[in-house]
Design a protein around this motif. Structure first.
Motif, PDB file in Angstrom:
ATOM      1  N   TRP A  15      -1.658 -14.083  -4.638  1.00 37.93           N
ATOM      2  CA  TRP A  15      -1.215 -12.742  -4.250  1.00 37.93           C
ATOM      3  C   TRP A  15      -0.448 -12.861  -2.943  1.00 37.93           C
ATOM      4  CZ3 TRP A  15      -4.012  -9.695  -0.252  1.00 37.93           C
ATOM      5  CH2 TRP A  15      -3.487  -8.404  -0.097  1.00 37.93           C
ATOM      6  N   SER A  16       0.756 -12.332  -2.908  1.00 30.95           N
ATOM      7  CA  SER A  16       1.610 -12.489  -1.728  1.00 30.95           C
ATOM      8  C   SER A  16       1.127 -11.678  -0.539  1.00 30.95           C
ATOM      9  CB  SER A  16       3.048 -12.071  -2.063  1.00 30.95           C
ATOM     10  OG  SER A  16       3.100 -10.674  -2.338  1.00 30.95           O
ATOM     11  N   GLY A  17       0.405 -10.582  -0.802  1.00 33.13           N
ATOM     12  CA  GLY A  17      -0.056  -9.717   0.276  1.00 33.13           C
ATOM     13  C   GLY A  17       0.782  -8.472   0.456  1.00 33.13           C
ATOM     14  N   ASP A  18       1.976  -8.430  -0.133  1.00 35.29           N
ATOM     15  CA  ASP A  18       2.849  -7.262   0.043  1.00 35.29           C
ATOM     16  C   ASP A  18       3.311  -6.661  -1.278  1.00 35.29           C
ATOM     17  OD1 ASP A  18       4.576  -9.216  -0.822  1.00 35.29           O
ATOM     18  OD2 ASP A  18       5.709  -9.349   1.044  1.00 35.29           O
ATOM     19  N   SER A  19       2.649  -7.041  -2.376  1.00 34.78           N
ATOM     20  CA  SER A  19       2.995  -6.516  -3.691  1.00 34.78           C
ATOM     21  C   SER A  19       1.755  -6.605  -4.576  1.00 34.78           C
ATOM     22  CB  SER A  19       4.131  -7.338  -4.314  1.00 34.78           C
ATOM     23  OG  SER A  19       4.248  -7.075  -5.701  1.00 34.78           O
ATOM     24  N   GLY A  56      -3.603  -2.955  -2.175  1.00 37.18           N
ATOM     25  CA  GLY A  56      -3.699  -2.609  -0.768  1.00 37.18           C
ATOM     26  C   GLY A  56      -4.641  -1.458  -0.471  1.00 37.18           C
TER      27      GLY A  56
END
Length: 376
Positions: A15-19, A56
């Motif tokens: 998981w990239s953290g921004d999507s 998120g």
């Protein structure tokens, strides 16, 4: 203690953290430290709590790897481990999402579900107990671990979060014992469901479906399943629900009162984490009834409970996050081995690691009845 055929690299869902999307990458196989095991993953469950991270809804540092209910085989024990107990190289295991440090005040008091290091280091920072992650990308960039980060070919898991998997239960489906069944088991135990009591389950996804099975095994009388999807309600009936309510078509409180001769239920479980289902679950209790909240909500979300009935009728509202790992995980596995928890019926979809992103997208659309697993 090491298995001879451990590769240097593995595939993992990153998981990239921004999507809210996952990408399968090739990363180094992690190395366990003392009191940890490297587990070759057979399968990992697809859970809504992971989805909250991807979207998120809860604070968690990216980039990272999710996946927190696993089945697999131990292939290495960390150097310096003093006593691995029944867990050794070659042991088939199930891993629970609550990984107790065994040393903090809560763990010493037998409250693994409140482990200070687990919540402080893992859930907030994506680390294991020493304050570091075991995962990194091929270029060395650190990757956070959500629990053991089980959506990968291999995962490092504290020995305290593992129990041996008996040969009599299916390896792939057993992954859901570490969260869906484990969480339901803890909630039913906390509610002290007694023989013959009426139970309502709000939201019958993976945890909700498990609540039905475990409450039935505990001796509950009438079990009422509440959801907005007829497909999920049909599956709930197959797992032991006596009555069902489609809350998109009918007010669940009115329906439950009608089904219980106007009294309400002894126990209501809320397994979704929405304000409306939280309030509905509390509203359908009888005198002395207990509502147990299980569903995780985004940060800041509030559920309302009417005060007067809570006070005058002696009702209880409590939260339940998982169970007591070292005590309850072996009991959950034993329950499945005895046939008290139907694994094959609880798992309704299988995905490959290549399709892991599609699995979570389907979960987000509400398309998965029961529990899905990713098979490595």
């Amino acid at each position: 203690m090491t298995h001879a055929t451990i590769p240097e690299t593995m595939r993992a869902a990153v998981w990239s953290g921004d999507s809210p999307r996952l990408t399968v990458e090739t990363i180094p196989v992690p190395t366990p430290k003392a009191e940890e095991a490297l587990v070759k993953i057979v399968s990992c469950g697809v859970c809504h709590t992971d989805l909250h991270v991807l979207k998120g809804d809860v604070a968690f540092p990216g980039p990272g790897v999710v996946g927190h209910e696993i089945s697999g085989e131990v292939v290495r024990i960390g150097q310096g481990t003093a006593n691995a107990g029944e867990i050794g190289v070659g042991t088939p295991v199930v891993g629970a999402f609550i990984m107790p440090c065994t040393e903090c005040e809560q763990c010493q008091a037998g409250r693994d579900d409140l482990c200070e290091k687990f919540f402080g280091e893992n859930r907030l920072k994506g680390n294991l107990f020493d304050g570091t992650s075991r995962l990194a990308r091929a270029d060395g960039q650190r990757l956070s671990m959500y629990s053991m980060a089980g959506m990968a070919d291999y995962a490092v898991v504290p020995l305290s979060a593992l129990t041996a998997r008996p040969s009599g239960i299916p390896a792939e489906e057993s992954a859901i014992l570490g969260c869906a069944a484990f969480t339901a088991y803890g909630a039913v135990r906390k509610a002290e469901v007694a023989e013959g009591e009426t139970v309502a389950v709000f939201a019958v996804g993976g945890v909700g479906a498990s609540l039905i099975q475990i409450a039935k095994h505990r001796g509950a009388g009438k079990i009422i399943a509440v959801d907005v999807a007829d497909e999920k309600l049909d599956a709930a009936r197959a797992l032991g629900a006596d009555e069902v309510v489609n809350s998109a078509q009918r007010d669940p409180r009115e329906a439950i009162l009608e089904m219980t001769d106007g009294k309400g239920v002894h126990v209501a479980f809320e397994a979704l984490g929405l304000p409306q289902t939280f309030t509905q679950a509390a509203s359908c209790l009888r005198e002395g009834g207990r509502m147990v909240a299980i569903g995780i909500a985004p940060t800041g979300v509030v559920g309302e409970v009417e005060i007067s009935p809570l006070v005058r009728r002696g009702q209880t509202v409590t939260g339940s996050f998982g169970a007591v790992t070292r005590k309850d995980l072996p009991e959950v596995v034993e329950l499945a081995a005895e046939g008290g928890y139907l694994l094959k019926e609880a798992v309704t979809r299988r995905y490959s690691l290549d399709d892991v992103d599609a699995a979570y997208q389907a979960l987000d659309r509400g398309e998965i009845t029961g529990r899905a697993i990713v098979v490595m």
